[in-house]
Design a protein around this motif. Sequence first.
Motif, PDB file in Angstrom:
ATOM      1  N   UNK A 103      14.322  -9.841   6.788  1.00  0.00           N
ATOM      2  CA  UNK A 103      15.143 -11.050   6.953  1.00  0.00           C
ATOM      3  C   UNK A 103      15.601 -11.576   5.597  1.00  0.00           C
ATOM      4  N   UNK A 104      14.696 -11.556   4.655  1.00  0.00           N
ATOM      5  CA  UNK A 104      15.000 -12.095   3.325  1.00  0.00           C
ATOM      6  C   UNK A 104      15.887 -11.166   2.510  1.00  0.00           C
ATOM      7  N   UNK A 105      15.993  -9.901   2.906  1.00  0.00           N
ATOM      8  CA  UNK A 105      16.754  -8.920   2.137  1.00  0.00           C
ATOM      9  C   UNK A 105      17.911  -8.330   2.928  1.00  0.00           C
ATOM     10  N   UNK A 106      18.379  -9.037   3.926  1.00  0.00           N
ATOM     11  CA  UNK A 106      19.493  -8.588   4.748  1.00  0.00           C
ATOM     12  C   UNK A 106      20.786  -8.869   4.006  1.00  0.00           C
ATOM     13  N   UNK A 107      21.818  -8.124   4.083  1.00  0.00           N
ATOM     14  CA  UNK A 107      22.089  -6.994   4.965  1.00  0.00           C
ATOM     15  C   UNK A 107      21.873  -5.635   4.312  1.00  0.00           C
ATOM     16  N   UNK A 108      21.543  -5.601   3.031  1.00  0.00           N
ATOM     17  CA  UNK A 108      21.479  -4.295   2.361  1.00  0.00           C
ATOM     18  C   UNK A 108      20.307  -3.427   2.802  1.00  0.00           C
ATOM     19  N   UNK A 109      19.278  -4.028   3.374  1.00  0.00           N
ATOM     20  CA  UNK A 109      18.129  -3.270   3.847  1.00  0.00           C
ATOM     21  C   UNK A 109      17.193  -2.890   2.718  1.00  0.00           C
ATOM     22  N   UNK A 110      16.087  -2.273   3.083  1.00  0.00           N
ATOM     23  CA  UNK A 110      15.071  -1.875   2.114  1.00  0.00           C
ATOM     24  C   UNK A 110      14.563  -0.483   2.437  1.00  0.00           C
ATOM     25  N   UNK A 111      14.166   0.229   1.396  1.00  0.00           N
ATOM     26  CA  UNK A 111      13.560   1.551   1.599  1.00  0.00           C
ATOM     27  C   UNK A 111      12.114   1.381   2.042  1.00  0.00           C
ATOM     28  N   UNK A 112      11.560   2.439   2.602  1.00  0.00           N
ATOM     29  CA  UNK A 112      10.152   2.419   3.017  1.00  0.00           C
ATOM     30  C   UNK A 112       9.270   2.134   1.804  1.00  0.00           C
ATOM     31  N   UNK A 113       9.597   2.733   0.670  1.00  0.00           N
ATOM     32  CA  UNK A 113       8.798   2.539  -0.551  1.00  0.00           C
ATOM     33  C   UNK A 113       8.755   1.071  -0.957  1.00  0.00           C
ATOM     34  N   UNK A 114       9.897   0.415  -0.960  1.00  0.00           N
ATOM     35  CA  UNK A 114       9.939  -1.001  -1.335  1.00  0.00           C
ATOM     36  C   UNK A 114       9.128  -1.826  -0.343  1.00  0.00           C
ATOM     37  N   UNK A 115       9.246  -1.516   0.936  1.00  0.00           N
ATOM     38  CA  UNK A 115       8.519  -2.264   1.964  1.00  0.00           C
ATOM     39  C   UNK A 115       7.014  -2.123   1.769  1.00  0.00           C
ATOM     40  N   UNK A 116       6.529  -0.891   1.615  1.00  0.00           N
ATOM     41  CA  UNK A 116       5.069  -0.749   1.502  1.00  0.00           C
ATOM     42  C   UNK A 116       4.540  -1.287   0.183  1.00  0.00           C
ATOM     43  N   UNK A 117       5.338  -1.237  -0.881  1.00  0.00           N
ATOM     44  CA  UNK A 117       4.883  -1.817  -2.152  1.00  0.00           C
ATOM     45  C   UNK A 117       4.827  -3.340  -2.078  1.00  0.00           C
ATOM     46  N   UNK A 118       5.845  -3.953  -1.496  1.00  0.00           N
ATOM     47  CA  UNK A 118       5.865  -5.417  -1.405  1.00  0.00           C
ATOM     48  C   UNK A 118       4.787  -5.956  -0.471  1.00  0.00           C
ATOM     49  N   UNK A 119       4.497  -5.231   0.614  1.00  0.00           N
ATOM     50  CA  UNK A 119       3.512  -5.700   1.587  1.00  0.00           C
ATOM     51  C   UNK A 119       2.111  -5.168   1.309  1.00  0.00           C
ATOM     52  N   UNK A 120       2.001  -4.306   0.280  1.00  0.00           N
ATOM     53  CA  UNK A 120       0.707  -3.720  -0.089  1.00  0.00           C
ATOM     54  C   UNK A 120       0.047  -2.998   1.093  1.00  0.00           C
ATOM     55  N   UNK A 121       0.861  -2.179   1.769  1.00  0.00           N
ATOM     56  CA  UNK A 121       0.403  -1.359   2.881  1.00  0.00           C
ATOM     57  C   UNK A 121       0.576   0.111   2.494  1.00  0.00           C
ATOM     58  N   UNK A 122      -0.073   0.988   3.221  1.00  0.00           N
ATOM     59  CA  UNK A 122       0.085   2.418   2.980  1.00  0.00           C
ATOM     60  C   UNK A 122       1.401   2.903   3.590  1.00  0.00           C
ATOM     61  N   UNK A 123       2.002   3.902   2.951  1.00  0.00           N
ATOM     62  CA  UNK A 123       3.293   4.414   3.394  1.00  0.00           C
ATOM     63  C   UNK A 123       3.276   4.908   4.835  1.00  0.00           C
ATOM     64  N   UNK A 124       2.263   5.675   5.284  1.00  0.00           N
ATOM     65  CA  UNK A 124       2.282   6.124   6.685  1.00  0.00           C
ATOM     66  C   UNK A 124       2.221   4.970   7.685  1.00  0.00           C
ATOM     67  N   UNK A 125       1.532   3.914   7.321  1.00  0.00           N
ATOM     68  CA  UNK A 125       1.427   2.735   8.196  1.00  0.00           C
ATOM     69  C   UNK A 125       2.799   2.085   8.346  1.00  0.00           C
ATOM     70  N   UNK A 126       3.489   1.906   7.233  1.00  0.00           N
ATOM     71  CA  UNK A 126       4.824   1.282   7.272  1.00  0.00           C
ATOM     72  C   UNK A 126       5.792   2.165   8.055  1.00  0.00           C
ATOM     73  N   UNK A 127       5.738   3.467   7.836  1.00  0.00           N
ATOM     74  CA  UNK A 127       6.633   4.375   8.573  1.00  0.00           C
ATOM     75  C   UNK A 127       6.384   4.300  10.071  1.00  0.00           C
ATOM     76  N   UNK A 128       5.129   4.248  10.471  1.00  0.00           N
ATOM     77  CA  UNK A 128       4.795   4.157  11.899  1.00  0.00           C
ATOM     78  C   UNK A 128       5.317   2.846  12.488  1.00  0.00           C
ATOM     79  N   UNK A 129       5.111   1.739  11.777  1.00  0.00           N
ATOM     80  CA  UNK A 129       5.587   0.445  12.268  1.00  0.00           C
ATOM     81  C   UNK A 129       7.113   0.391  12.330  1.00  0.00           C
ATOM     82  N   UNK A 130       7.789   0.958  11.329  1.00  0.00           N
ATOM     83  CA  UNK A 130       9.248   0.988  11.354  1.00  0.00           C
ATOM     84  C   UNK A 130       9.759   1.803  12.533  1.00  0.00           C
TER      85      UNK A 130
END
Length: 84
Positions: A20-47
């Motif tokens: 929501x805060x980064x719309x409309x350009x979107x975010x990569x999986x890497x940016x999402x998991x780094x900002x939320x401090x989650x593991x990459x497979x977890x973020x990919x599954x949730x996405x």
Amino acid sequence: AEIMKAMGHSDRLAIVKLLCRNHPEGLSVKVIYEKLKLQQPVVSRHLNILKHAGVVRRLQTGQKVVFCLCTDKTNIGKMVRCFC
């Protein structure tokens, strides 16, 4: 109901809020998991869950892949106003 079920996990809600805060350009999986401090497979599954529910969409330009909210849908637009 499917959208709300997809949003029923704290990590997925955090992903939506971040997008929501980064719309409309979107975010990569890497940016999402780094900002939320989650593991990459977890973020990919949730996405993937959010994508199948129609909450997010995957955009690919060349080799760059980003995820953004599907705000063109009425239900998602209303949800964004509530949560973001």
